[in-house]
Design an enzyme around this catalytic site. Structure first.
Site, PDB file in Angstrom:
ATOM      1  N   ASP A 238       0.845  -1.197   0.000  1.00  0.00           N
ATOM      2  CA  ASP A 238       0.000   0.000   0.000  1.00  0.00           C
ATOM      3  C   ASP A 238       0.880   1.247   0.000  1.00  0.00           C
ATOM      4  O   ASP A 238       1.689   1.441   0.904  1.00  0.00           O
ATOM      5  CB  ASP A 238      -0.886  -0.040   1.259  1.00  0.00           C
ATOM      6  CG  ASP A 238      -1.683   1.239   1.443  1.00  0.00           C
ATOM      7  OD1 ASP A 238      -1.942   1.937   0.439  1.00  0.00           O
ATOM      8  OD2 ASP A 238      -2.066   1.531   2.601  1.00  0.00           O
TER       9      ASP A 238
ATOM     10  N   ASN B 125      -0.346   4.570  -0.279  1.00  0.00           N
ATOM     11  CA  ASN B 125      -0.954   5.838   0.145  1.00  0.00           C
ATOM     12  C   ASN B 125      -1.727   5.737   1.463  1.00  0.00           C
ATOM     13  O   ASN B 125      -2.621   6.531   1.737  1.00  0.00           O
ATOM     14  CB  ASN B 125      -1.857   6.371  -0.970  1.00  0.00           C
ATOM     15  CG  ASN B 125      -3.032   5.439  -1.240  1.00  0.00           C
ATOM     16  OD1 ASN B 125      -3.049   4.299  -0.744  1.00  0.00           O
ATOM     17  ND2 ASN B 125      -4.019   5.898  -1.985  1.00  0.00           N
TER      18      ASN B 125
ATOM     19  N   ASP C 199      -4.052   3.997   2.730  1.00  0.00           N
ATOM     20  CA  ASP C 199      -5.482   3.747   2.921  1.00  0.00           C
ATOM     21  C   ASP C 199      -5.739   2.286   3.322  1.00  0.00           C
ATOM     22  O   ASP C 199      -6.894   1.865   3.441  1.00  0.00           O
ATOM     23  CB  ASP C 199      -6.297   4.124   1.668  1.00  0.00           C
ATOM     24  CG  ASP C 199      -5.987   3.237   0.475  1.00  0.00           C
ATOM     25  OD1 ASP C 199      -5.055   2.394   0.570  1.00  0.00           O
ATOM     26  OD2 ASP C 199      -6.676   3.368  -0.556  1.00  0.00           O
TER      27      ASP C 199
ATOM     28  N   ASP D 114      -1.875  -1.223  -3.812  1.00  0.00           N
ATOM     29  CA  ASP D 114      -2.170  -0.477  -5.038  1.00  0.00           C
ATOM     30  C   ASP D 114      -1.015  -0.599  -6.032  1.00  0.00           C
ATOM     31  O   ASP D 114       0.019  -1.214  -5.730  1.00  0.00           O
ATOM     32  CB  ASP D 114      -2.458   0.993  -4.695  1.00  0.00           C
ATOM     33  CG  ASP D 114      -1.434   1.544  -3.719  1.00  0.00           C
ATOM     34  OD1 ASP D 114      -0.243   1.462  -4.026  1.00  0.00           O
ATOM     35  OD2 ASP D 114      -1.838   2.018  -2.625  1.00  0.00           O
TER      36      ASP D 114
ATOM     37  N   ASP E  31      -5.527 -10.083 -15.596  1.00  0.00           N
ATOM     38  CA  ASP E  31      -6.558 -11.066 -15.293  1.00  0.00           C
ATOM     39  C   ASP E  31      -7.822 -10.661 -16.050  1.00  0.00           C
ATOM     40  O   ASP E  31      -8.387  -9.595 -15.799  1.00  0.00           O
ATOM     41  CB  ASP E  31      -6.814 -11.062 -13.777  1.00  0.00           C
ATOM     42  CG  ASP E  31      -7.307 -12.391 -13.264  1.00  0.00           C
ATOM     43  OD1 ASP E  31      -8.098 -13.042 -13.971  1.00  0.00           O
ATOM     44  OD2 ASP E  31      -6.923 -12.769 -12.140  1.00  0.00           O
TER      45      ASP E  31
ATOM     46  N   GLU F 220      -7.922 -20.577 -16.704  1.00  0.00           N
ATOM     47  CA  GLU F 220      -8.351 -21.251 -15.481  1.00  0.00           C
ATOM     48  C   GLU F 220      -9.476 -22.207 -15.828  1.00  0.00           C
ATOM     49  O   GLU F 220     -10.496 -21.784 -16.366  1.00  0.00           O
ATOM     50  CB  GLU F 220      -8.843 -20.232 -14.438  1.00  0.00           C
ATOM     51  CG  GLU F 220      -9.181 -20.892 -13.116  1.00  0.00           C
ATOM     52  CD  GLU F 220     -10.067 -20.071 -12.186  1.00  0.00           C
ATOM     53  OE1 GLU F 220     -10.028 -20.282 -10.978  1.00  0.00           O
ATOM     54  OE2 GLU F 220     -10.834 -19.214 -12.686  1.00  0.00           O
TER      55      GLU F 220
ATOM     56  N   HIS G 211      -4.923 -17.053  -5.144  1.00  0.00           N
ATOM     57  CA  HIS G 211      -5.686 -16.206  -4.231  1.00  0.00           C
ATOM     58  C   HIS G 211      -6.981 -16.871  -3.759  1.00  0.00           C
ATOM     59  O   HIS G 211      -7.718 -16.280  -2.973  1.00  0.00           O
ATOM     60  CB  HIS G 211      -6.009 -14.891  -4.936  1.00  0.00           C
ATOM     61  CG  HIS G 211      -6.872 -15.123  -6.149  1.00  0.00           C
ATOM     62  ND1 HIS G 211      -6.408 -15.778  -7.271  1.00  0.00           N
ATOM     63  CD2 HIS G 211      -8.165 -14.823  -6.394  1.00  0.00           C
ATOM     64  CE1 HIS G 211      -7.392 -15.863  -8.151  1.00  0.00           C
ATOM     65  NE2 HIS G 211      -8.464 -15.284  -7.650  1.00  0.00           N
ATOM     66  N   ASP G 212      -7.276 -18.059  -4.263  1.00  0.00           N
ATOM     67  CA  ASP G 212      -8.485 -18.782  -3.851  1.00  0.00           C
ATOM     68  C   ASP G 212      -8.169 -19.971  -2.935  1.00  0.00           C
ATOM     69  O   ASP G 212      -9.089 -20.650  -2.475  1.00  0.00           O
ATOM     70  CB  ASP G 212      -9.211 -19.354  -5.082  1.00  0.00           C
ATOM     71  CG  ASP G 212      -9.786 -18.279  -5.995  1.00  0.00           C
ATOM     72  OD1 ASP G 212     -10.120 -17.184  -5.504  1.00  0.00           O
ATOM     73  OD2 ASP G 212      -9.912 -18.554  -7.205  1.00  0.00           O
TER      74      ASP G 212
HETATM   75  O1  TEU Z   1     -12.426 -18.611  -9.440  1.00  0.00           O
HETATM   76  C1  TEU Z   1     -13.215 -19.621  -9.968  1.00  0.00           C
HETATM   77  C2  TEU Z   1     -13.849 -20.487  -9.018  1.00  0.00           C
HETATM   78  O2  TEU Z   1     -14.523 -21.398  -9.418  1.00  0.00           O
HETATM   79  C3  TEU Z   1     -13.609 -20.178  -7.572  1.00  0.00           C
HETATM   80  O3  TEU Z   1     -14.438 -19.152  -7.202  1.00  0.00           O
HETATM   81  C4  TEU Z   1     -13.883 -21.319  -6.765  1.00  0.00           C
HETATM   82  O4  TEU Z   1     -15.196 -21.733  -6.944  1.00  0.00           O
HETATM   83  C5  TEU Z   1     -13.686 -21.005  -5.335  1.00  0.00           C
HETATM   84  O5  TEU Z   1     -12.657 -20.107  -5.137  1.00  0.00           O
HETATM   85  C6  TEU Z   1     -13.339 -22.251  -4.637  1.00  0.00           C
HETATM   86  O6  TEU Z   1     -13.708 -22.098  -3.349  1.00  0.00           O
HETATM   87  C7  TEU Z   1     -12.272 -17.456 -10.170  1.00  0.00           C
HETATM   88  C8  TEU Z   1     -11.424 -16.492  -9.379  1.00  0.00           C
HETATM   89  O7  TEU Z   1     -10.131 -17.036  -9.212  1.00  0.00           O
HETATM   90  C9  TEU Z   1     -12.101 -16.179  -8.088  1.00  0.00           C
HETATM   91  O8  TEU Z   1     -11.337 -15.370  -7.249  1.00  0.00           O
HETATM   92  C10 TEU Z   1     -13.413 -15.510  -8.420  1.00  0.00           C
HETATM   93  O9  TEU Z   1     -14.143 -15.303  -7.247  1.00  0.00           O
HETATM   94  C11 TEU Z   1     -14.246 -16.350  -9.390  1.00  0.00           C
HETATM   95  O10 TEU Z   1     -13.500 -16.846 -10.484  1.00  0.00           O
HETATM   96  C12 TEU Z   1     -15.350 -15.499  -9.979  1.00  0.00           C
HETATM   97  O11 TEU Z   1     -14.807 -14.561 -10.858  1.00  0.00           O
HETATM   98 CA    CA Z   2      -3.563   2.150  -1.199  1.00  0.00          CA
END
Ligand code: TEU
Ligand code: CA
Length: 551
Positions: free
Chosen positions: A27, A29, A31, A35, A104, A247, A321-322
């Protein structure tokens, strides 16, 4: 180093890609939200690590219902992250360091606040109406019983048009209708606009879900999917030297060969999850925990390596990130955190494919275990409500969340031991993992035995030895309950990768030939006993001659 350098025709085959989740990276700035300027200020760190490209989770304008995966303007930057000039700066500054920026692309759905949807819901004869997926019905009588990924039905009533729209994710993420050629053209124009800006490629969010046919309850792998992908590739991707990664939760090896066809007709590579889904209960959700079936993990990796060899291209990843943090999931985030984090890195980076490192993975960052009030993710919060209503015990639900919440991956990047781990001088949007004083980038850069340096070395080796990129894979000891071992062979060169997947000392079941084999990398230092593997020990040997596989 003995081995002949062999140039590969596609840059992304020898690349290592680093994923940044912008709101949690840096970050600038105060907040409390990461960013683009923050990313720019950390590019030297990434250059030092040695990565080739950054996959940037969405930074386009968005109401942030799903942290940017709900885009309201594909050709603008969300003010929270900066502006277009910042983005152009990022592309330029990264380029100076030989790092490409991968955007993305969320093309399965837009935000309900996108201009297209605002128009679409004005009337059935609005020119944008058909950009989305509508079905007639009466209020309260849904077109069918399909469910959305984040809970509740996949249909939402709009009184103005007296129709339901279809959404595979949240209500604020209406699905786009790829059947409409005008929509497809707008998408190609937008993609080409980003290419003109100099981006190095695209990661395609849930790309196997774009060709839906809700009347037949088809979400992924719809009949027209590959037709749409080939058109997208022809109209946009093939016009530049890009990396494109799709994906695809629903991919098997046969589909993957289409997605990543070496003729370039669809995308560069597939990002699939067969290995990731192994530790959940059969036919249940990811929240229904189950131990990892280790032999199955070997079978799955081995099959993908064999099937795609020369016929496709795979992504290699443990994290994004999931997903929960891998060291907490399949390693040991206590006593053997360092050893197991390195072992998992070695196991993955020795295989064929393009490795992805998710921010903080190179430090062995761990899951967080917060109270429910600290969670921010729409999926986690909805799940919590849903399961309590269904009568699950609170402790049970929290155990699932601690193990599997997407927020495990979204706690701020741990830069140093200063306040908020050096992520922000404001109040972070999500709590920093309290272990940042022990786990942070600054201390690991200074320590040449750190997890960071192990990743750095793996990246370097991939560049130096073509066998990492091109070598043919052979699984060893497929029935061994503890050891993950394999060879990679390219001409006379060979790698032998041996990993003890668990926290116990093992008798190593086959001897390491001494000469001319050399230990390229190990997580217990240089001189090792050929007959014993320490807890989570991992080694990579290299030889220009042949290794004999065990009988
Ligand atoms: O993720 C696809 C997806 O199927 C995931 O949401 C998955 O169902 C979940 O994370 C499993 O628990 C993509 C992105 O990576 C995710 O961050 C988004 O939320 C999703 O698409 C919708 O755009
Ligand atoms: Ca920021």
């Amino acid at each position: 180093m003995g081995e002949q350098k062999k140039s590969t025709e596609k840059w992304w085959k020898s690349a290592v890609i680093y994923q940044i989740y912008p709101r949690s990276f840096a970050d600038s700035n105060k907040d409390g939200i990461g960013d683009i300027q923050g990313i720019i200020s950390r590019l030297d760190y990434l250059a030092h690590l040695g990565i080739d490209a950054i996959w940037l989770s969405p930074v386009c304008r968005s109401p942030q219902d799903d942290n940017g995966y709900d885009i309201s303007d594909y050709q603008d930057i969300d003010p929270m992250f900066g502006n277009l000039e910042d983005m152009e700066n990022l592309i330029r500054e990264a380029g100076k360091r030989h790092i490409r920026i991968i955007m993305d692309l969320v093309l399965n759905h837009s935000s309900d606040e996108h201009f297209w949807f605002q128009e679409a819901k004005k009337g059935r004869d609005n020119p944008y109406h058909d950009y989305y997926v509508w079905r007639d019905g009466r209020e309260g009588v849904l077109p069918n019983d399909m469910k959305a990924a984040f809970g509740g039905p996949a249909w939402q009533w709009v009184p103005e048009v007296e129709q339901y729209y279809f959404h595979q994710f949240s209500v604020k993420q209406p699905d786009l209708n790829w059947e409409n050629p005008r929509l497809r053209q707008e998408i190609y124009d937008m993609v080409n606009w980003w290419v003109q800006k100099g981006v190095g490629g695209f990661r395609l969010d849930v790309i196997d879900q774009i060709a839906k046919e809700p009347d037949k309850k088809i979400t992924n792998n719809g009949p027209r999917l590959h037709e749409f992908l080939r058109e997208l590739s022809r109209e946009a991707f093939q016009k530049a030297d890009l990396v494109t990664v799709g994906e695809a939760w629903g991919a098997d090896t046969e589909l993957a060969k289409l997605y990543s066809n070496p003729d370039g007709s669809e995308m560069s590579m597939v990002f699939q999850f067969e290995h990731i889904c192994l530790d959940q209960q059969e036919g249940k959700e990811k929240w229904d925990l189950s131990p990892l079936p280790f032999l199955k993990l070997k079978e799955v990796f081995g099959r993908w390596q064999k099937e795609l060899y020369g016929r496709g291209w795979n992504s290699l990843f443990w994290n994004n990130h999931d997903l929960p943090r891998i060291v907490s999931r399949w390693g040991d985030d206590g006593k053997y955190r360092e050893e197991s984090a390195k072992m998992l890195a070695v196991l993955l980076h020795g295989m064929q494919g393009t490795p992805y490192i998710y921010q903080g993975e190179e430090l062995g960052m761990t899951n967080a275990a917060y109270g429910i009030e600290e969670y921010r993710d729409i999926e986690t919060l909805n799940l919590y409500q849903e399961r309590l209503e269904k009568g699950y015990g609170k402790e049970d639900v929290m155990a699932s969340i601690h193990a599997r919440s997407r927020d495990n991956a979204r706690t701020p990047m741990q830069w140093d031991e200063s306040q908020n781990a050096g992520f922000s001088e404001g109040v972070p949007w999500i709590r920093v993992n309290p272990n940042y004083r022990q786990i942070n980038a600054k201390s690991q850069i200074e320590d040449e035995n750190s997890i960071f340096h192990c990743y750095k070395e793996l990246i370097r080796l991939r560049k130096e030895y073509p066998v990492f990129v091109e070598g043919d894979f052979q699984m060893l000891l497929p029935e061994d309950e503890n050891i993950f071992a394999y060879t990679r062979t390219l001409g006379d060169a060979q790698l032998l990768v041996v990993c003890n997947f668990y926290g116990k000392t093992l008798d190593y079941p086959f001897p390491v030939p001494k000469e001319p084999m050399q230990l390229l990398l190990g997580n217990y230092g240089g001189e090792r006993d050929g007959m014993v593997l320490a807890p989570y020990e991992a080694r990579i040997y290299f030889t220009p001659g042949k290794v004999k596989a065990p009988a």
